[in-house]
Enzyme design. Sequence first.
Site, PDB file in Angstrom:
ATOM      1  CE  LYS A 111      -4.273  -1.755   0.793  1.00  0.00           C
ATOM      2  NZ  LYS A 111      -5.298  -2.337   1.551  1.00  0.00           N
ATOM      3  CE  LYS A 195      -5.297  -8.482  -2.491  1.00  0.00           C
ATOM      4  NZ  LYS A 195      -5.095  -7.931  -1.156  1.00  0.00           N
ATOM      5  CE  LYS A 198     -12.533  -4.192   0.348  1.00  0.00           C
ATOM      6  NZ  LYS A 198     -12.150  -3.832   1.708  1.00  0.00           N
TER       7      LYS A 198
END
Length: 331
Positions: A111, A195, A198
């Site tokens: 992140k 993956k 969102k």
Amino acid sequence: MARILSGIKPTGNLTLGNYIGALKHFKDFQETGEVFIFIADLHALTLPIDPTFLRNNSRDLAAFYLASGLDPKKATIFTQSSVPEHAELNAILQNYLYMGELSRMTQFKEKSQHMKDSAIGLGLFAYPVLMAADIVLYDADIVPVGEDQVQHVEITRDLVNRMNKRYGEGTLVLPNYKINKVGARIMSLSNPTVKMSKSDPKGDIFLLDSMDVVRKKIMSAVTDMDATVRYDKENKPGISNLLTIYAAIKEISIEEAEAKFAGYRYGDFKREVADAVIAELEPFQKRYFEIIESKEYLPVLQEGAKRAKEIASKTLKRVQNAVGLLDIDDD
Ligand code: TYM
């Protein structure tokens, strides 16, 4: 009776990955265990988020929990921020996880990799501390999560062992993670080597996508030129991902899914995967809209906060006593 705890961040746009890896299975525990499922709204603040968007996402997530079959009579459903004990325990536990181990967390690295240091909030770095607080506050035995959260449960275990060694066995309960055999890591449809997350609109199926969009996304999922439907994560990641989605939705093994689709052409295979996903999501969405309309999530969250607080306040007191904070109610 085992205590089960899990949560999801209301950062918007829940995906089929969240559904298959976590949400779909929470209800499985409510017949035999004591289930605590919460909306991790404090965690949602670890990256910039618009306040109205966050509020709406929390409401949506409450509705998703109910639509997934969680029964508020059996499971305690609440928002993290409505139980201040999470933040209070966080303030204690942050002293027992260290900079080195926190900076090695995969989620933090992913992140923060494109962010300047001056823009990375302390909350993002200390994310696993709050997550550990969430888990131990309820003396959770089992934490059902997708594969990407396993590392956070493992660091929680390290913390528990550290605290128990220092302050005595039984200070905190040691949790175990539980990941599904099939579907613990659903991959992006547009790039099946990463993956499904969102923030990946092309490769994602969002839980509120229209059924037309769901079908289109599955029909255009990236596959390969080999033209045989078989599970081979290395060489056939796209087909393997679709087989996983199908098997997880139908609650069968990968081998059973492979056997069913042996000899299928890719187009026909994808059509049946899309049918299966739609058959699952259509009634789920219908129920979600009913819940949003009736606002039945509100009393559920109010009652949930009360029940959660009863447990959380006891654990917090136990930890406060263990570490040596003066108890002014104790005469
Ligand atoms: P979050 O909101 O990122 O994801 C919610 C759940 O969905 C799982 N998941 C997936 N499973 C399979 N395939 C995927 N592609 C996929 N993407 C996400 C996640 O593993 C997770 O189980 N830190 C947590 C929230 C949290 C929490 C907790 C969880 C806060 N405190 C305490 C358990 C216990 C999170 O951000 O999940």
